[in-house]
Design an enzyme around this catalytic site. Structure first.
Site, PDB file in Angstrom:
ATOM      1  N   GLN A  12       0.828  -1.221   0.000  1.00  0.00           N
ATOM      2  CA  GLN A  12       0.000   0.000   0.000  1.00  0.00           C
ATOM      3  C   GLN A  12       0.861   1.270   0.000  1.00  0.00           C
ATOM      4  OE1 GLN A  12      -3.591   1.256   2.768  1.00  0.00           O
ATOM      5  NE2 GLN A  12      -1.713   1.739   3.834  1.00  0.00           N
ATOM      6  N   LEU A  78      10.050   0.079   3.741  1.00  0.00           N
ATOM      7  CA  LEU A  78       8.630  -0.167   4.012  1.00  0.00           C
ATOM      8  C   LEU A  78       8.312  -1.663   4.044  1.00  0.00           C
ATOM      9  CD1 LEU A  78       7.055   2.535   1.657  1.00  0.00           C
ATOM     10  CD2 LEU A  78       8.020   2.798   3.929  1.00  0.00           C
ATOM     11  N   GLN A  81       6.384  -7.995   7.164  1.00  0.00           N
ATOM     12  CA  GLN A  81       5.211  -8.829   7.409  1.00  0.00           C
ATOM     13  C   GLN A  81       4.356  -7.909   8.268  1.00  0.00           C
ATOM     14  OE1 GLN A  81       2.312 -10.252   8.257  1.00  0.00           O
ATOM     15  NE2 GLN A  81       3.211 -10.745  10.219  1.00  0.00           N
ATOM     16  N   THR A 123       5.996   2.000  13.946  1.00  0.00           N
ATOM     17  CA  THR A 123       4.552   1.878  14.046  1.00  0.00           C
ATOM     18  C   THR A 123       4.004   2.173  15.439  1.00  0.00           C
ATOM     19  OG1 THR A 123       2.768   0.222  14.076  1.00  0.00           O
ATOM     20  CG2 THR A 123       4.985  -0.619  14.315  1.00  0.00           C
ATOM     21  N   GLU A 125       1.952   0.413  16.804  1.00  0.00           N
ATOM     22  CA  GLU A 125       1.835  -0.889  17.503  1.00  0.00           C
ATOM     23  C   GLU A 125       2.901  -1.004  18.598  1.00  0.00           C
ATOM     24  OE1 GLU A 125       0.274  -4.261  17.464  1.00  0.00           O
ATOM     25  OE2 GLU A 125      -1.339  -2.897  16.977  1.00  0.00           O
ATOM     26  N   TYR A 147       4.623  -8.908  16.155  1.00  0.00           N
ATOM     27  CA  TYR A 147       4.864  -7.841  15.173  1.00  0.00           C
ATOM     28  C   TYR A 147       5.377  -6.581  15.876  1.00  0.00           C
ATOM     29  CZ  TYR A 147       3.631  -3.918  12.060  1.00  0.00           C
ATOM     30  OH  TYR A 147       3.655  -2.764  11.321  1.00  0.00           O
ATOM     31  N   LYS A 151       9.031  -4.846  15.438  1.00  0.00           N
ATOM     32  CA  LYS A 151       9.131  -3.463  14.952  1.00  0.00           C
ATOM     33  C   LYS A 151       9.881  -2.577  15.945  1.00  0.00           C
ATOM     34  CE  LYS A 151       7.187  -2.880  10.884  1.00  0.00           C
ATOM     35  NZ  LYS A 151       7.761  -2.077   9.794  1.00  0.00           N
TER      36      LYS A 151
HETATM   37  P1  NAP Z   1       1.824  -3.834   3.062  1.00  0.00           P
HETATM   38  O1  NAP Z   1       0.805  -3.307   2.111  1.00  0.00           O
HETATM   39  O2  NAP Z   1       1.576  -5.122   3.761  1.00  0.00           O
HETATM   40  O3  NAP Z   1       3.221  -3.958   2.233  1.00  0.00           O
HETATM   41  C1  NAP Z   1       4.287  -4.677   2.737  1.00  0.00           C
HETATM   42  C2  NAP Z   1       5.353  -4.806   1.669  1.00  0.00           C
HETATM   43  O4  NAP Z   1       6.472  -5.514   2.216  1.00  0.00           O
HETATM   44  C3  NAP Z   1       4.928  -5.574   0.415  1.00  0.00           C
HETATM   45  O5  NAP Z   1       5.448  -4.922  -0.707  1.00  0.00           O
HETATM   46  C4  NAP Z   1       5.616  -6.927   0.596  1.00  0.00           C
HETATM   47  O6  NAP Z   1       5.913  -7.564  -0.621  1.00  0.00           O
HETATM   48  C5  NAP Z   1       6.898  -6.500   1.267  1.00  0.00           C
HETATM   49  N1  NAP Z   1       7.597  -7.590   1.934  1.00  0.00           N
HETATM   50  C6  NAP Z   1       7.115  -8.423   2.888  1.00  0.00           C
HETATM   51  N2  NAP Z   1       8.062  -9.294   3.272  1.00  0.00           N
HETATM   52  C7  NAP Z   1       9.179  -9.033   2.547  1.00  0.00           C
HETATM   53  C8  NAP Z   1      10.477  -9.583   2.481  1.00  0.00           C
HETATM   54  N3  NAP Z   1      10.841 -10.616   3.225  1.00  0.00           N
HETATM   55  N4  NAP Z   1      11.368  -9.031   1.615  1.00  0.00           N
HETATM   56  C9  NAP Z   1      11.004  -7.996   0.829  1.00  0.00           C
HETATM   57  N5  NAP Z   1       9.780  -7.431   0.839  1.00  0.00           N
HETATM   58  C10 NAP Z   1       8.885  -7.940   1.687  1.00  0.00           C
HETATM   59  O7  NAP Z   1       2.146  -2.751   4.194  1.00  0.00           O
HETATM   60  P2  NAP Z   1       1.865  -1.168   4.233  1.00  0.00           P
HETATM   61  O8  NAP Z   1       0.550  -0.921   4.856  1.00  0.00           O
HETATM   62  O9  NAP Z   1       2.176  -0.582   2.906  1.00  0.00           O
HETATM   63  O10 NAP Z   1       2.956  -0.708   5.310  1.00  0.00           O
HETATM   64  C11 NAP Z   1       4.268  -0.313   4.906  1.00  0.00           C
HETATM   65  C12 NAP Z   1       5.191  -0.386   6.121  1.00  0.00           C
HETATM   66  O11 NAP Z   1       4.716   0.501   7.131  1.00  0.00           O
HETATM   67  C13 NAP Z   1       5.291  -1.745   6.779  1.00  0.00           C
HETATM   68  O12 NAP Z   1       6.599  -1.880   7.266  1.00  0.00           O
HETATM   69  C14 NAP Z   1       4.311  -1.672   7.947  1.00  0.00           C
HETATM   70  O13 NAP Z   1       4.689  -2.573   8.966  1.00  0.00           O
HETATM   71  C15 NAP Z   1       4.510  -0.221   8.350  1.00  0.00           C
HETATM   72  N6  NAP Z   1       3.367   0.437   8.990  1.00  0.00           N
HETATM   73  C16 NAP Z   1       2.143   0.395   8.397  1.00  0.00           C
HETATM   74  C17 NAP Z   1       1.088   1.076   8.981  1.00  0.00           C
HETATM   75  C18 NAP Z   1      -0.284   1.064   8.353  1.00  0.00           C
HETATM   76  O14 NAP Z   1      -1.248   1.368   9.061  1.00  0.00           O
HETATM   77  N7  NAP Z   1      -0.416   0.771   7.065  1.00  0.00           N
HETATM   78  C19 NAP Z   1       1.295   1.797  10.170  1.00  0.00           C
HETATM   79  C20 NAP Z   1       2.569   1.817  10.721  1.00  0.00           C
HETATM   80  C21 NAP Z   1       3.609   1.152  10.116  1.00  0.00           C
HETATM   81  P3  NAP Z   1       4.960  -8.680  -1.312  1.00  0.00           P
HETATM   82  O15 NAP Z   1       4.096  -7.908  -2.261  1.00  0.00           O
HETATM   83  O16 NAP Z   1       5.935  -9.568  -1.978  1.00  0.00           O
HETATM   84  O17 NAP Z   1       4.193  -9.353  -0.212  1.00  0.00           O
HETATM   85  N1  GDD Z   2      -7.931  -7.458  10.806  1.00  0.00           N
HETATM   86  C1  GDD Z   2      -9.023  -7.494  11.547  1.00  0.00           C
HETATM   87  N2  GDD Z   2     -10.066  -8.301  11.159  1.00  0.00           N
HETATM   88  N3  GDD Z   2      -9.089  -6.726  12.653  1.00  0.00           N
HETATM   89  C2  GDD Z   2     -10.233  -6.740  13.365  1.00  0.00           C
HETATM   90  C3  GDD Z   2     -11.324  -7.528  13.014  1.00  0.00           C
HETATM   91  C4  GDD Z   2     -11.238  -8.360  11.858  1.00  0.00           C
HETATM   92  O1  GDD Z   2     -12.145  -9.093  11.498  1.00  0.00           O
HETATM   93  N4  GDD Z   2     -12.309  -7.304  13.919  1.00  0.00           N
HETATM   94  C5  GDD Z   2     -11.848  -6.414  14.789  1.00  0.00           C
HETATM   95  N5  GDD Z   2     -10.579  -6.077  14.470  1.00  0.00           N
HETATM   96  C6  GDD Z   2      -9.731  -5.147  15.231  1.00  0.00           C
HETATM   97  C7  GDD Z   2      -8.363  -5.733  15.580  1.00  0.00           C
HETATM   98  O2  GDD Z   2      -8.464  -6.614  16.707  1.00  0.00           O
HETATM   99  C8  GDD Z   2      -7.600  -4.447  15.891  1.00  0.00           C
HETATM  100  O3  GDD Z   2      -7.850  -4.037  17.201  1.00  0.00           O
HETATM  101  C9  GDD Z   2      -8.228  -3.441  14.910  1.00  0.00           C
HETATM  102  O4  GDD Z   2      -9.448  -4.020  14.437  1.00  0.00           O
HETATM  103  C10 GDD Z   2      -7.367  -3.044  13.724  1.00  0.00           C
HETATM  104  O5  GDD Z   2      -6.874  -4.242  13.116  1.00  0.00           O
HETATM  105  P1  GDD Z   2      -6.071  -4.200  11.726  1.00  0.00           P
HETATM  106  O6  GDD Z   2      -6.854  -3.448  10.713  1.00  0.00           O
HETATM  107  O7  GDD Z   2      -5.684  -5.599  11.415  1.00  0.00           O
HETATM  108  O8  GDD Z   2      -4.800  -3.279  12.047  1.00  0.00           O
HETATM  109  P2  GDD Z   2      -3.796  -3.245  13.286  1.00  0.00           P
HETATM  110  O9  GDD Z   2      -4.128  -2.020  14.083  1.00  0.00           O
HETATM  111  O10 GDD Z   2      -3.724  -4.525  13.986  1.00  0.00           O
HETATM  112  O11 GDD Z   2      -2.401  -3.038  12.546  1.00  0.00           O
HETATM  113  C11 GDD Z   2      -2.246  -2.062  11.499  1.00  0.00           C
HETATM  114  O12 GDD Z   2      -1.836  -0.832  12.040  1.00  0.00           O
HETATM  115  C12 GDD Z   2      -0.529  -0.842  12.648  1.00  0.00           C
HETATM  116  C13 GDD Z   2      -0.279   0.573  13.179  1.00  0.00           C
HETATM  117  O13 GDD Z   2      -0.915   0.740  14.406  1.00  0.00           O
HETATM  118  C14 GDD Z   2      -1.228  -2.631  10.486  1.00  0.00           C
HETATM  119  O14 GDD Z   2      -1.219  -1.806   9.361  1.00  0.00           O
HETATM  120  C15 GDD Z   2       0.164  -2.659  11.065  1.00  0.00           C
HETATM  121  O15 GDD Z   2       1.101  -3.020  10.046  1.00  0.00           O
HETATM  122  C16 GDD Z   2       0.503  -1.253  11.594  1.00  0.00           C
HETATM  123  O16 GDD Z   2       1.789  -1.232  12.152  1.00  0.00           O
END
Ligand code: NAP
Ligand code: GDD
Length: 344
Positions: A12, A78, A81, A123, A125, A147, A151
């Protein structure tokens, strides 16, 4: 022309960041993993503008090679997992990629081009069982999942390489950010996809876990701008990126259904809670224990004051628009799916 290397470019954030950096005139390199079927993920539409390098965060040689090829001036790490629930099923892989993988990338930079600016995707988290409200750069950490723990290592090793070797290394402590490109296992996209299917009559109800957990939700497009800003400063630092608003999963469900004209009434509590379509009494949301986590992060709320003041960063997409964009996008995708199925 500056060179940039993005790990996780197919995800993303990687896709929005690649668009931003291409717009700014960067030469964009992205690492991708070898798969049995080639898959450009979220950058399919701009794949011809990106130089792809096959590499993996767990393979330091491949990252050194990626640095040699790209000669990156800016590296955005970025790759991860990134699904919290999976981190209990694959704790070792999560640690290899999200923790040790960061050291691999830092070592590759140190070996090939120590002048490169480095961004680490930290993050909210890491705050886990939150120690204060709202959370800032000074709030103590208390991760609640494999996770979050992995992180936190990535966060500290980034700080450590900055202090040990003088690398320009920053961590963005980003709170949840979503978008039309969000993976469908995350709760927001799971909801907007289900709302589109229920509204168009091809799904009866959705099943969710903890409805009470609260998140600070923004849009990915706004958050990748903050990443870029962090690497343009005179000195490296860490920043919280958030909206300073928090909402329950239940509120997200209500807002998404309201956008397609469905009002939800709630009945019951905990695992017995259901959401009912107020107009026709149909059950459209059920709670299923299966989606609860072994340990939960109950609430996240971030204060982005430092980023606003020092980076001049502001959020442009408010919560209501985030939900609307995601629902509208899924309504179109589902309509297309139905059209194709009917043609067959
Ligand atoms: P995402 O959509 O799950 O993208 C993760 C990316 O990492 C994908 O391109 C994936 O490639 C790649 N990847 C996974 N394992 C790998 C490996 N072993 N070697 C190389 N590439 C690998 O995550 P996102 O939402 O864009 O988040 C980007 C970053 O920000 C992540 O580090 C996440 O933990 C962090 N983050 C996200 C949020 C959020 O709310 N979105 C908040 C805080 C921090 P594939 O396509 O091959 O699977
Ligand atoms: N996925 C999921 N599925 N979550 C659910 C569900 C469900 O059916 N029902 C309730 N939840 C609740 C989870 O228990 C959690 O409290 C919340 O919804 C958000 O879950 P996710 O959308 O899976 O995100 P996350 O907060 O656990 O993690 C995301 O945000 C982090 C930053 O705070 C991810 O993007 C992480 O990579 C990122 O670091």
């Amino acid at each position: 022309m500056k060179n940039t290397l993005i790990t996780g470019i197919t995800g993303q954030d990687g896709s929005y960041l690649a668009e931003l950096l291409l717009e700014k005139g960067y030469n964009v390199y992205g690492i991708m993993r070898r798969k049995s079927v080639v898959d450009y993920g979220n950058v399919e539409h701009i794949k011809d503008k990106i130089h792809f390098i096959y590499a993996d965060m767990t393979d330091v040689i491949s990252l050194i090679s990626a640095m040699r090829i790209s000669q990156a001036d800016e590296v955005y790490n970025l790759a991860a997992q990134s699904f919290v629930a999976t981190s209990w099923e694959q704790p070792i892989a999560t640690a290899d990629i999200d923790a040790a993988g960061v050291t691999n990338m830092l070592e590759a930079i140190r070996t090939v081009k120590p002048s490169a600016h480095f961004y680490q995707a930290s993050t909210s988290e890491m705050f886990g069982l939150v120690q204060e409200m709202p959370q800032t750069e000074k709030t103590p950490f208390y991760p609640r999942s494999p996770y979050g723990v992995a992180k936190l290592y990535g966060h500290w090793i980034t700080k450590n390489y900055r202090e040990s070797y003088g690398l320009y290394a920053c961590s963005g402590i980003l709170f949840n950010h979503e978008s039309e490109r969000r993976g469908k296992e995350f709760v927001t996209r799971k909801i907007t996809d289900a709302v589109a299917r229920i509204k168009q009559g091809i799904q009866e109800y959705m099943e969710l876990g903890n409805m009470d957990s609260k998140r600070d939700w923004g849009h990915s497009k706004d958050y990748v701008r903050a990443m870029w800003l962090m690497l343009q400063q005179e000195t490296p630092d860490d920043y919280v990126i958030a909206t300073n608003e928090t909402r329950t999963v239940r509120e997200f469900v209500e807002t998404a259904f309201a956008h397609v004209g469905i009002q939800v009434k709630w009945q019951g509590e905990g695992v017995d809670e259901v959401g009912i379509n107020a107009e026709n009494g149909q059950v459209i949301v059920k709670v299923n224990k299966k989606f609860f986590r072994p340990a939960e992060v109950d609430v996240l709320l971030g204060n982005p004051a430092k980023a606003e003041e020092k980076l001049g960063w502001t959020r442009e997409i408010p919560f209501a628009e985030l939900v609307t964009r995601m629902v509208d996008n899924d309504m179109s995708l589902v309509a297309e799916e139905i059209k194709i199925a009917n043609l067959k």
